[in-house]
Design a protein around this motif. Sequence first.
Motif, PDB file in Angstrom:
ATOM      1  N   VAL A 148     -32.111 -15.735 -13.679  1.00 58.18           N
ATOM      2  CA  VAL A 148     -32.524 -14.770 -12.652  1.00 58.18           C
ATOM      3  C   VAL A 148     -31.299 -14.190 -11.946  1.00 58.18           C
ATOM      4  N   VAL A 149     -30.374 -15.055 -11.565  1.00 60.10           N
ATOM      5  CA  VAL A 149     -29.178 -14.593 -10.861  1.00 60.10           C
ATOM      6  C   VAL A 149     -28.339 -13.688 -11.770  1.00 60.10           C
ATOM      7  N   GLU A 150     -28.190 -14.088 -13.025  1.00 60.48           N
ATOM      8  CA  GLU A 150     -27.400 -13.279 -13.958  1.00 60.48           C
ATOM      9  C   GLU A 150     -28.017 -11.904 -14.201  1.00 60.48           C
ATOM     10  N   HIS A 151     -29.336 -11.783 -14.071  1.00 59.38           N
ATOM     11  CA  HIS A 151     -30.032 -10.528 -14.347  1.00 59.38           C
ATOM     12  C   HIS A 151     -30.561  -9.890 -13.062  1.00 59.38           C
ATOM     13  N   ALA A 152     -29.980 -10.285 -11.925  1.00 62.83           N
ATOM     14  CA  ALA A 152     -30.479  -9.779 -10.636  1.00 62.83           C
ATOM     15  C   ALA A 152     -30.451  -8.259 -10.591  1.00 62.83           C
ATOM     16  N   GLY A 153     -29.392  -7.640 -11.101  1.00 58.17           N
ATOM     17  CA  GLY A 153     -29.278  -6.187 -11.046  1.00 58.17           C
ATOM     18  C   GLY A 153     -30.407  -5.488 -11.760  1.00 58.17           C
ATOM     19  N   GLU A 154     -30.675  -5.898 -13.000  1.00 58.33           N
ATOM     20  CA  GLU A 154     -31.736  -5.236 -13.761  1.00 58.33           C
ATOM     21  C   GLU A 154     -33.122  -5.557 -13.232  1.00 58.33           C
ATOM     22  N   LEU A 155     -33.258  -6.702 -12.547  1.00 49.32           N
ATOM     23  CA  LEU A 155     -34.553  -7.073 -11.967  1.00 49.32           C
ATOM     24  C   LEU A 155     -34.761  -6.469 -10.580  1.00 49.32           C
ATOM     25  N   GLY A 156     -33.731  -5.825 -10.044  1.00 52.62           N
ATOM     26  CA  GLY A 156     -33.839  -5.248  -8.709  1.00 52.62           C
ATOM     27  C   GLY A 156     -33.853  -6.282  -7.605  1.00 52.62           C
ATOM     28  N   ILE A 157     -33.162  -7.399  -7.848  1.00 50.82           N
ATOM     29  CA  ILE A 157     -33.164  -8.527  -6.912  1.00 50.82           C
ATOM     30  C   ILE A 157     -31.858  -8.558  -6.128  1.00 50.82           C
TER      31      ILE A 157
END
Length: 348
Positions: A148-157
């Motif tokens: 989740v942290v690694e993909h925060a940008g694409e997830l809008g987080i």
Amino acid sequence: MTAARPDLDPQLRALLADMPQMPPLSPEVLAQLRRLPSTPVESLLADRRVDRREVTVPAKDGASIPLSVFSPANPDRSTAAPALTPAPCVYWMHGGGMIMGDRFSQIDIPLEWLDEFGAVVVSVDYRLAPEATGTTLVDDCYQGLLWVVEHAGELGIDPARIIVAGASAGGGLAAGVALLARDLGTPAIAAQILICPMLDHRNTSASSLQYSGGPGVWTREMNEFGWRAVLGDHNSRDHNGRNHSSGDHHHENPDGHEVSPYVSPALATDLSNLPTAYIDTGSAEVFRDEDTDYATRIWAVGGQAELHVWAGGFHGFDALYPQAHISVTARRTRTDWLARHLRRDRTA
């Protein structure tokens, strides 16, 4: 002689009287329970504007860990659109005694935070005991959080506003993930929400003894079955070579095997420097004393925790009967706490 017990909330008592009682847990009963239909998540999403994404993340041993990602739908979202304000994230760990349930169990609780705060909800399908043992369950949850942290940008987080949360076994796993993240130095967790968490494999507190024998949503005997499934016949020491500032001194299981504090967080000798915690439980449940003790020990080392013990609440009351008056109050209080915390984060 059965120990005296706090009275149940009158409305909950009436509701509980109509609920079929679960037989004593055994491998056969567990197999039957696992065959029951999963939570119908589609009905929960039907009246919500939600984008749903299913992904799998590799576990430490290469197994696949399913994650469900629920994001507020935005009709204007496109690659050409201006960047939206990053959303808070609730990383959800389901209940089920570490032996049953899936990533959709109790998902209505974090979906309320999607509605209220525009939070992205990510729910992890960690592997269950007895097929998975020792630290495998908490490690699965931790690996999902890293994704989740690694993909925060694409997830809008917003990576600064990630909350770990869970109910019952999931609450214990959320506490274990918070300890792991602190000890390994990553990722940053903004808060932990521990709902009637399953924290202590020793199962010897006053409330555990009070809720031994007889019918119940989760009794001392059921708790013992769940913990034995995780720890019983397997060495539960942490095989990953980690330095445990949370539990330098491992505790032994009755069979002589070591128990990691990441699995049984009540064993952690150091509860300092943890994310702020919201802990709630019922006065009429097996986990009452281990949960109140965990909050007390966080305060004792200068940490921050908000503790609520709902008078007359049995284990999981607000998940089983969300419309009961006490449940509405408990869920609203939890959401109000999260609102205050997220507001502080944005103004810091």
